[in-house]
Design an enzyme around this catalytic site. Sequence first.
Site, PDB file in Angstrom:
ATOM      1  N   THR A  12       7.941 -15.469   9.896  1.00  0.00           N
ATOM      2  CA  THR A  12       8.014 -15.741   8.463  1.00  0.00           C
ATOM      3  C   THR A  12       6.993 -14.858   7.737  1.00  0.00           C
ATOM      4  O   THR A  12       6.205 -14.154   8.366  1.00  0.00           O
ATOM      5  CB  THR A  12       7.658 -17.205   8.144  1.00  0.00           C
ATOM      6  OG1 THR A  12       6.229 -17.367   8.288  1.00  0.00           O
ATOM      7  CG2 THR A  12       8.345 -18.173   9.076  1.00  0.00           C
ATOM      8  N   GLU A  50       9.050  -6.448   1.547  1.00  0.00           N
ATOM      9  CA  GLU A  50       8.683  -7.833   1.805  1.00  0.00           C
ATOM     10  C   GLU A  50       9.679  -8.687   1.028  1.00  0.00           C
ATOM     11  O   GLU A  50      10.330  -8.194   0.096  1.00  0.00           O
ATOM     12  CB  GLU A  50       7.263  -8.099   1.274  1.00  0.00           C
ATOM     13  CG  GLU A  50       6.168  -7.407   2.058  1.00  0.00           C
ATOM     14  CD  GLU A  50       6.082  -7.887   3.491  1.00  0.00           C
ATOM     15  OE1 GLU A  50       5.790  -9.072   3.696  1.00  0.00           O
ATOM     16  OE2 GLU A  50       6.327  -7.082   4.400  1.00  0.00           O
ATOM     17  N   LYS A 103      -2.480  -4.490   5.867  1.00  0.00           N
ATOM     18  CA  LYS A 103      -2.388  -3.703   7.100  1.00  0.00           C
ATOM     19  C   LYS A 103      -3.680  -2.932   7.348  1.00  0.00           C
ATOM     20  O   LYS A 103      -4.178  -2.873   8.483  1.00  0.00           O
ATOM     21  CB  LYS A 103      -1.211  -2.733   7.012  1.00  0.00           C
ATOM     22  CG  LYS A 103       0.134  -3.434   7.012  1.00  0.00           C
ATOM     23  CD  LYS A 103       1.252  -2.448   6.733  1.00  0.00           C
ATOM     24  CE  LYS A 103       2.569  -3.183   6.612  1.00  0.00           C
ATOM     25  NZ  LYS A 103       3.613  -2.343   6.009  1.00  0.00           N
ATOM     26  N   GLU A 126       1.570  -6.976  17.027  1.00  0.00           N
ATOM     27  CA  GLU A 126       1.849  -5.539  16.907  1.00  0.00           C
ATOM     28  C   GLU A 126       2.581  -5.219  15.611  1.00  0.00           C
ATOM     29  O   GLU A 126       2.331  -4.186  14.974  1.00  0.00           O
ATOM     30  CB  GLU A 126       2.673  -5.073  18.109  1.00  0.00           C
ATOM     31  CG  GLU A 126       3.003  -3.596  18.137  1.00  0.00           C
ATOM     32  CD  GLU A 126       1.771  -2.715  18.136  1.00  0.00           C
ATOM     33  OE1 GLU A 126       1.060  -2.709  19.143  1.00  0.00           O
ATOM     34  OE2 GLU A 126       1.514  -2.038  17.109  1.00  0.00           O
ATOM     35  N   ALA A 135       5.505  -2.071  11.828  1.00  0.00           N
ATOM     36  CA  ALA A 135       6.652  -2.707  12.496  1.00  0.00           C
ATOM     37  C   ALA A 135       6.567  -2.514  14.001  1.00  0.00           C
ATOM     38  O   ALA A 135       5.579  -2.918  14.614  1.00  0.00           O
ATOM     39  CB  ALA A 135       7.965  -2.178  11.927  1.00  0.00           C
ATOM     40  N   GLY A 187      16.537  -4.243   3.140  1.00  0.00           N
ATOM     41  CA  GLY A 187      15.631  -5.042   3.982  1.00  0.00           C
ATOM     42  C   GLY A 187      14.309  -4.360   4.276  1.00  0.00           C
ATOM     43  O   GLY A 187      13.588  -4.755   5.190  1.00  0.00           O
ATOM     44  N   LYS A 197       1.629 -11.150   8.478  1.00  0.00           N
ATOM     45  CA  LYS A 197       0.305 -10.521   8.345  1.00  0.00           C
ATOM     46  C   LYS A 197      -0.711 -11.419   7.663  1.00  0.00           C
ATOM     47  O   LYS A 197      -1.905 -11.122   7.654  1.00  0.00           O
ATOM     48  CB  LYS A 197       0.389  -9.250   7.483  1.00  0.00           C
ATOM     49  CG  LYS A 197       1.386  -8.253   7.919  1.00  0.00           C
ATOM     50  CD  LYS A 197       1.504  -7.184   6.838  1.00  0.00           C
ATOM     51  CE  LYS A 197       2.783  -6.394   6.960  1.00  0.00           C
ATOM     52  NZ  LYS A 197       4.007  -7.111   6.676  1.00  0.00           N
ATOM     53  N   LEU A 232       6.170   0.201  15.740  1.00  0.00           N
ATOM     54  CA  LEU A 232       5.388   1.351  16.238  1.00  0.00           C
ATOM     55  C   LEU A 232       4.140   0.863  16.986  1.00  0.00           C
ATOM     56  O   LEU A 232       3.506  -0.089  16.558  1.00  0.00           O
ATOM     57  CB  LEU A 232       4.924   2.238  15.068  1.00  0.00           C
ATOM     58  CG  LEU A 232       6.002   3.011  14.315  1.00  0.00           C
ATOM     59  CD1 LEU A 232       5.349   3.791  13.171  1.00  0.00           C
ATOM     60  CD2 LEU A 232       6.759   3.948  15.234  1.00  0.00           C
ATOM     61  N   VAL A 256       1.348  -4.182  11.645  1.00  0.00           N
ATOM     62  CA  VAL A 256       1.123  -2.838  11.123  1.00  0.00           C
ATOM     63  C   VAL A 256       2.181  -1.912  11.710  1.00  0.00           C
ATOM     64  O   VAL A 256       2.297  -1.803  12.939  1.00  0.00           O
ATOM     65  CB  VAL A 256      -0.276  -2.319  11.525  1.00  0.00           C
ATOM     66  CG1 VAL A 256      -0.503  -0.922  10.955  1.00  0.00           C
ATOM     67  CG2 VAL A 256      -1.368  -3.268  11.058  1.00  0.00           C
ATOM     68  N   ASP A 308       0.515  -5.494   0.445  1.00  0.00           N
ATOM     69  CA  ASP A 308       0.980  -5.445   1.822  1.00  0.00           C
ATOM     70  C   ASP A 308       0.228  -4.345   2.595  1.00  0.00           C
ATOM     71  O   ASP A 308      -0.219  -4.540   3.723  1.00  0.00           O
ATOM     72  CB  ASP A 308       2.485  -5.167   1.818  1.00  0.00           C
ATOM     73  CG  ASP A 308       3.063  -5.236   3.207  1.00  0.00           C
ATOM     74  OD1 ASP A 308       2.971  -6.298   3.836  1.00  0.00           O
ATOM     75  OD2 ASP A 308       3.595  -4.202   3.675  1.00  0.00           O
TER      76      ASP A 308
END
Length: 815
Positions: free
Chosen positions: A555, A667, A682, A606, A611, A664, A579, A613, A609, A678
């Site tokens: 969520t 956020e 991160k 993971e 997604a 998509g 986050k 990666l 930050v 956002d």
Amino acid sequence: MNILKFGGTSVGSAQSISALMDILIKGKHAEHPIVVLSAMGGVTNTLLDMAESARKGEDYAETLKKVEDKHFEVIRALLPASAQNPVLTKLKIYLNELEDILQAVYNLKELSLQTKDLILSYGERCSTMMVSHIARQYFANALFVDGSELIKTDHNFGQAKVNTELTENLIRDFYAGNNDKLLFVTGFISSNDEGRITTLGRGGSDYTAAIWGAALGADEIEIWTDVDGMLTADPRIVKKAFSLPELSYTEAMELSYFGAKVIYPPTMIPAFLKKIPIVIKNTFNVDFPGTYIRHNVHASSLPIKGISSIDEISILNLSGSGMVGKAGFSGRLFSMLSREQVNVVLITQSSSEHSITFAVKPADALKALALINKEFELELQARKLEYPEVENGLSVLAIVGENMKRTPGISGRLFSALGRNGVNIRAIAQGSSEYNISVILSRSDLSKAVNAVHDAFYADLKKTLNVFCLGTGNIGKTLFKQLQHQMPFLAKNNDLQVKVMGVSNTRKMYLDAEGIDLNNWEDTLNEKGEQADLAEFIKKMKSMNLANCVFVDNTASHNPIRHYLDVLQSSISVVTCNKIGNSAEYDQYVAFKEAARKHGVEFYYETNVGAGLPIIRTLKDLMLSGDRINRIEAILSGTISYIFNNFKGDRLFSEVVKEAQDMGYTEPDPRDDLNGKDFMRKMLILARDAGYALEEKDVAIESMLPPACLAASSVAEFYQELENNAAHFENLKNEAAKSNKVLRYIGKLEDGKVAITLQMVDDSHPFYMLSGSDNIISFTTDRYKERPLVVKGPGAGAEVTAAGVFADIINIGKR
Ligand code: ADP
Ligand code: ASP
Ligand code: MG
């Protein structure tokens, strides 16, 4: 000649008795076997209940009627009408006798162990007499034998000790006169030298079979039950338990002693002494070849043979200076308990000799306490011993196997599996044989513990991760799709099974101890789910108390964060793409990590930050290997990247934002991306992982939005303001284009300070080339000084984010 013993479920219904007959008819026996039978399933317990009711002056007639019906039903189903009457009459005689005894108990309000045994004996007598008559349809020579007269014991009602020599002679004599018959012998019951009925202890029919087998030198003792032999654990607790082909007598003895009810421990003794193999077979699956218990078993590659457990146990702890250096203290204690018939299940003694802990069945606990208080009255009064107390609500878990002796690290594996799953160990004992290690733990942890230990020792079996998921938005949905798709591969290549045990969104929640079928999780949630309640969801998850548990937060809400600590402290790992938790107060971020470390579980994020990666992981590896982070530069808003990369030609800025949202990439609320919040989160998380104790206020954000857009109070108003301020964005775009530059929103960590700025960069800048929703991050470190370490790739979208969450879950499974 073989002995065939059929247990309660094998004579529990007309159907199972038919299966039993089939086994006898098809069995290729050179000689008649001897058949030993238990009471019909559940009847022994019912008889006990009735005896207790009678003693308390309660009604038992209705229950007695049920026992009668249970037998009558079988007779009516399996015998032709013409043959029924004599059997019904004989049953009626038994049941009338039983009723008279119960009436006597009722009148006296007194139930001795002797009377109890007498009452229990009717279970075996009724079933065996009945089955022998049914068998006469196929075997004219079938004969009912009340075996109580042939097995002679002492006076220890409830669990009598067999007089072996006398018994063997009686059995041999009897057999010599009846070896042309097919004998149906009552299990469990015996008698003392006064001819009073005694019993061999609960589950004792197995023992009867072994006694007969030993007396007559049988070729094999077959124990027919309702499962595929001895399994690696109780199949009711561990779904993945599997059948063992072979066990030594000692292993079988230890497993059953510590609770594997499938065979009664004393059974092994006569068989062992006479070297007669025991084979445990399944009445309901005749093709199963059986578990063999015998001498000279083949070498096994399994580190342990099995895990068994005793559900209810009490412990007593004796401590005090009076014990130190007193030779014979424990001898005095335990011989006194043994003399008084208190069975001590296990003992542990601390090396300082300051205390002894021992475990007994709960029914014996108070008796043991009273005996100690009497025996050690002087020491207790003189305070040389502390007054002992009984501790209840405990269980024993034991691992058993002869290979333990040769394999180092077995106990380490046991304790780490328990520790990782938050199971607190109260006491440990290793048998002197080194064939078992047993631990005492809280009863509420037992099922989790047995499953965790099973997973830890049978590594070539699939390990199961029990996953509880919050959020069924883009990411949640995609994760389920990926899980479902990938399941067979995981099972095959990683020996891993991911089971979704619970799912909740803001409307509904659903938990299922069997796991949720991912083919139709959405229908299940909507149809079977109850009203969502996060606290309740977590409570239920905790009370399921499963091994290898993972709580997944998909969520973007504040609510779940409040529960992370509690979840981690309950030894449940957390995987989150949310986050908010890690970017709120620094103290909370530290508390999450501490809790995970302390409770031996994982806290993986993971996807906080970049997604999917590998950014967090890369940073962690750099830090762990002793590198020092000097600078981090990054574009971490896939959304803003996408927007700048597509803000071209005559499209309005607001249109591109809308498009990003529809795809998509944003956020749930696009303002969280565009106001830099956002991105700030991160950068803050990265800075913290890089070792800086920063707070939100320490991050300097240069806004890319005009003040009116920042002030918008709803998403709709925000879009309106973006349109109203179209000129502002148009200017930015043109200005950059004029000097052959591109717009980039860049975060930087340097000297412990974080800033996010809107920049125009030319083609000499490493961040110039960036397409779609790509993220890029460069780490400049002591080792990567000249050429920074760069990670670049798609950093937003449900597909890659769900894949990142997925990878975190799998990494927990790899531990
Ligand atoms: P019976 O009535 O045939 O004597 P029991 O109920 O006494 O059968 O014993 C069989 C049961 O033992 C099984 O149904 C199973 O639930 C239980 N059990 C406990 N531990 C084990 C184990 N390790 N392997 C097989 N069965 C076990
Ligand atoms: N009927 C007895 C019991 O339930 C003996 C047995 O089944 O082995 O304990
Ligand atoms: Mg049994």
